[in-house]
Design a protein around this motif. Structure first.
Motif, PDB file in Angstrom:
ATOM      1  N   ILE A  18      -3.050  -2.900   7.857  1.00  0.00           N
ATOM      2  CA  ILE A  18      -4.085  -2.011   8.669  1.00  0.00           C
ATOM      3  C   ILE A  18      -5.290  -2.766   9.151  1.00  0.00           C
ATOM      4  CG2 ILE A  18      -3.757   0.048   7.182  1.00  0.00           C
ATOM      5  CD1 ILE A  18      -6.064  -0.630   5.560  1.00  0.00           C
ATOM      6  N   SER A  19      -6.130  -2.179  10.212  1.00  0.00           N
ATOM      7  CA  SER A  19      -7.253  -3.095  10.969  1.00  0.00           C
ATOM      8  C   SER A  19      -8.224  -3.107   9.894  1.00  0.00           C
ATOM      9  CB  SER A  19      -7.574  -2.324  12.154  1.00  0.00           C
ATOM     10  OG  SER A  19      -8.264  -1.173  11.884  1.00  0.00           O
ATOM     11  N   LYS A  20      -9.141  -4.040  10.075  1.00  0.00           N
ATOM     12  CA  LYS A  20     -10.549  -3.871   9.330  1.00  0.00           C
ATOM     13  C   LYS A  20     -11.435  -2.816   9.431  1.00  0.00           C
ATOM     14  CE  LYS A  20     -11.198  -8.946   9.515  1.00  0.00           C
ATOM     15  NZ  LYS A  20     -11.813 -10.016  10.000  1.00  0.00           N
ATOM     16  N   ASN A  21     -11.222  -1.845  10.591  1.00  0.00           N
ATOM     17  CA  ASN A  21     -11.784  -0.676  10.964  1.00  0.00           C
ATOM     18  C   ASN A  21     -11.422   0.620  10.268  1.00  0.00           C
ATOM     19  OD1 ASN A  21     -13.528  -2.210  12.377  1.00  0.00           O
ATOM     20  ND2 ASN A  21     -12.228  -1.809  14.115  1.00  0.00           N
ATOM     21  N   HIS A  22     -10.200   0.280   9.793  1.00  0.00           N
ATOM     22  CA  HIS A  22      -9.448   1.613   9.156  1.00  0.00           C
ATOM     23  C   HIS A  22     -10.168   1.907   7.814  1.00  0.00           C
ATOM     24  CE1 HIS A  22      -6.150   3.878   7.401  1.00  0.00           C
ATOM     25  NE2 HIS A  22      -5.658   3.806   8.225  1.00  0.00           N
ATOM     26  N   HIS A  26     -11.567  -0.621   2.960  1.00  0.00           N
ATOM     27  CA  HIS A  26     -12.689  -0.895   2.458  1.00  0.00           C
ATOM     28  C   HIS A  26     -12.292  -0.500   0.855  1.00  0.00           C
ATOM     29  CE1 HIS A  26     -14.940  -1.482   5.827  1.00  0.00           C
ATOM     30  NE2 HIS A  26     -14.395  -0.581   6.213  1.00  0.00           N
ATOM     31  N   VAL A  27     -10.990  -0.014   0.675  1.00  0.00           N
ATOM     32  CA  VAL A  27     -10.535   0.310  -0.910  1.00  0.00           C
ATOM     33  C   VAL A  27     -10.226  -0.997  -1.428  1.00  0.00           C
ATOM     34  CG1 VAL A  27      -8.733   1.420  -2.230  1.00  0.00           C
ATOM     35  CG2 VAL A  27      -9.669   2.472  -0.241  1.00  0.00           C
ATOM     36  N   ASP A  28     -10.942  -1.235  -2.704  1.00  0.00           N
ATOM     37  CA  ASP A  28     -11.107  -2.786  -3.478  1.00  0.00           C
ATOM     38  C   ASP A  28     -10.965  -2.576  -4.795  1.00  0.00           C
ATOM     39  OD1 ASP A  28     -11.160  -5.419  -3.407  1.00  0.00           O
ATOM     40  OD2 ASP A  28     -13.283  -5.546  -2.747  1.00  0.00           O
ATOM     41  N   ASP A  29     -10.561  -3.720  -5.434  1.00  0.00           N
ATOM     42  CA  ASP A  29     -10.559  -3.634  -6.821  1.00  0.00           C
ATOM     43  C   ASP A  29      -9.801  -2.497  -7.658  1.00  0.00           C
ATOM     44  OD1 ASP A  29     -11.418  -4.991  -9.020  1.00  0.00           O
ATOM     45  OD2 ASP A  29     -13.175  -3.927  -9.521  1.00  0.00           O
ATOM     46  N   VAL A  30     -10.148  -1.935  -8.412  1.00  0.00           N
ATOM     47  CA  VAL A  30      -9.427  -0.921  -9.265  1.00  0.00           C
ATOM     48  C   VAL A  30      -9.312   0.515  -8.426  1.00  0.00           C
ATOM     49  CG1 VAL A  30      -9.815  -2.225 -11.372  1.00  0.00           C
ATOM     50  CG2 VAL A  30     -11.372  -0.354 -10.628  1.00  0.00           C
ATOM     51  N   PHE A  31      -9.779   0.543  -7.402  1.00  0.00           N
ATOM     52  CA  PHE A  31      -9.564   1.738  -6.757  1.00  0.00           C
ATOM     53  C   PHE A  31      -8.535   1.935  -5.912  1.00  0.00           C
ATOM     54  CE2 PHE A  31     -14.085   0.883  -7.990  1.00  0.00           C
ATOM     55  CZ  PHE A  31     -14.548   2.104  -8.088  1.00  0.00           C
ATOM     56  N   GLU A  94       8.311   6.470  14.417  1.00  0.00           N
ATOM     57  CA  GLU A  94       7.747   5.414  15.432  1.00  0.00           C
ATOM     58  C   GLU A  94       6.563   4.649  14.755  1.00  0.00           C
ATOM     59  OE1 GLU A  94       6.524   6.428  19.293  1.00  0.00           O
ATOM     60  OE2 GLU A  94       8.600   6.898  19.882  1.00  0.00           O
ATOM     61  N   ILE A  95       7.025   3.355  14.576  1.00  0.00           N
ATOM     62  CA  ILE A  95       6.036   2.296  14.013  1.00  0.00           C
ATOM     63  C   ILE A  95       5.710   1.314  15.068  1.00  0.00           C
ATOM     64  CG2 ILE A  95       6.663   2.914  11.685  1.00  0.00           C
ATOM     65  CD1 ILE A  95       7.972   0.233  11.754  1.00  0.00           C
ATOM     66  N   ARG A  96       4.695   0.190  14.543  1.00  0.00           N
ATOM     67  CA  ARG A  96       4.724  -1.319  15.352  1.00  0.00           C
ATOM     68  C   ARG A  96       4.908  -1.906  14.146  1.00  0.00           C
ATOM     69  NH1 ARG A  96      -1.263  -1.383  17.207  1.00  0.00           N
ATOM     70  NH2 ARG A  96      -0.181  -3.380  17.907  1.00  0.00           N
ATOM     71  N   ALA A  97       5.430  -3.155  14.233  1.00  0.00           N
ATOM     72  CA  ALA A  97       5.588  -4.309  13.256  1.00  0.00           C
ATOM     73  C   ALA A  97       5.039  -5.581  13.809  1.00  0.00           C
ATOM     74  CB  ALA A  97       7.192  -4.328  13.032  1.00  0.00           C
ATOM     75  N   LEU A  98       4.248  -6.323  12.517  1.00  0.00           N
ATOM     76  CA  LEU A  98       4.094  -7.649  12.497  1.00  0.00           C
ATOM     77  C   LEU A  98       5.242  -8.435  11.828  1.00  0.00           C
ATOM     78  CD1 LEU A  98       1.826  -9.800  12.898  1.00  0.00           C
ATOM     79  CD2 LEU A  98       1.594  -9.713  10.351  1.00  0.00           C
ATOM     80  N   LEU A 160       6.267  -6.781   8.605  1.00  0.00           N
ATOM     81  CA  LEU A 160       5.441  -5.782   7.971  1.00  0.00           C
ATOM     82  C   LEU A 160       4.963  -4.462   8.909  1.00  0.00           C
ATOM     83  CD1 LEU A 160       3.755  -5.426   5.029  1.00  0.00           C
ATOM     84  CD2 LEU A 160       1.913  -6.473   6.328  1.00  0.00           C
ATOM     85  N   ARG A 161       5.059  -3.400   8.317  1.00  0.00           N
ATOM     86  CA  ARG A 161       4.787  -2.410   9.268  1.00  0.00           C
ATOM     87  C   ARG A 161       3.159  -2.233   9.575  1.00  0.00           C
ATOM     88  NH1 ARG A 161       8.018  -1.147   5.529  1.00  0.00           N
ATOM     89  NH2 ARG A 161      10.200  -0.004   5.965  1.00  0.00           N
ATOM     90  N   VAL A 162       2.738  -2.033  10.878  1.00  0.00           N
ATOM     91  CA  VAL A 162       1.597  -1.932  11.243  1.00  0.00           C
ATOM     92  C   VAL A 162       1.217  -0.515  11.432  1.00  0.00           C
ATOM     93  CG1 VAL A 162      -0.122  -2.500  13.029  1.00  0.00           C
ATOM     94  CG2 VAL A 162       1.636  -4.285  12.379  1.00  0.00           C
ATOM     95  N   GLU A 163      -0.046   0.144  10.775  1.00  0.00           N
ATOM     96  CA  GLU A 163      -0.595   1.444  10.654  1.00  0.00           C
ATOM     97  C   GLU A 163      -1.620   1.522  11.597  1.00  0.00           C
ATOM     98  OE1 GLU A 163       0.641   4.574  10.017  1.00  0.00           O
ATOM     99  OE2 GLU A 163       2.512   3.307   9.113  1.00  0.00           O
ATOM    100  N   GLU A 164      -1.922   2.406  12.382  1.00  0.00           N
ATOM    101  CA  GLU A 164      -3.143   2.433  13.215  1.00  0.00           C
ATOM    102  C   GLU A 164      -4.053   3.411  12.650  1.00  0.00           C
ATOM    103  OE1 GLU A 164      -1.446   1.989  17.418  1.00  0.00           O
ATOM    104  OE2 GLU A 164      -0.013   2.544  16.179  1.00  0.00           O
TER     105      GLU A 164
END
Length: 164
Positions: A18-22, A26-31, A94-98, A160-164
């Motif tokens: 996912i992009s940094k803007n998704h 921002h979900v981090d640690d134990v969340f 439909e997906i994109r892939a890296l 890897l799948r790329v989600e927008e």
């Protein structure tokens, strides 16, 4: 990932980029986070603790209590006749892939990749080559990724799948 398209539901649990803007970036640690998109509500995110010894222990105890409370109750976990057609095969999503590959000759590999995929975005990586595909049905992308290795000059390291 859950999508409803053409009267079918597509569900998948898998790693994806996912992009940094998704919002989920921002979900981090134990969340844990869940992003829900609806036609009447747009994007709604549920976020909270979901890992670690105390939350896990709490979930296990809650499951045991639920089992004890419903120990004489049978719940159907199979589809009723006709309902199975509601769930679509993820190969049709439909997906994109890296895609990461290695090759002796990176310039020849770029040409081969461009001949298999109409449009790709090449990404700079150490010791190899990576690219992001355009949107296509997952099954077709898997076949195209696999075909890159046909002549033995390119080795697919991962995708890897790329989600927008």
């Amino acid at each position: 990932v859950y999508r409803k398209l053409h009267k079918q539901v597509y569900c998948r649990v898998s790693p994806c980029l996912i992009s940094k803007n998704h919002p989920l970036s921002h979900v981090d640690d134990v969340f844990n986070g869940i992003l829900v998109n609806g036609n009447a509500i747009d994007d709604v995110m549920f976020y909270g603790r979901g890992a670690g010894k105390l939350p896990t222990a709490s979930a296990v105890v809650a499951d045991i209590i639920d089992c004890v409370k419903h120990r004489n109750v049978n719940r159907s976990v199979i589809w009723e006749d006709g309902e199975a057609g509601l769930v679509g095969d993820c190969d049709h999503m439909e997906i994109r892939a890296l895609v990461r590959v290695s090759a002796e000759n990176l310039e020849e590999a770029r040409k081969a990749i461009s001949s298999v995929f109409d449009v790709v975005t090449f990404v700079s990586v150490e010791n190899g080559l990576a690219f992001i595909t355009e949107r296509a049905e997952e099954g077709q992308l898997k076949r195209s990724i696999s075909s890159l290795q046909a002549d033995g000059t390119i080795k697919v390291l991962s995708w890897l799948r790329v989600e927008e």
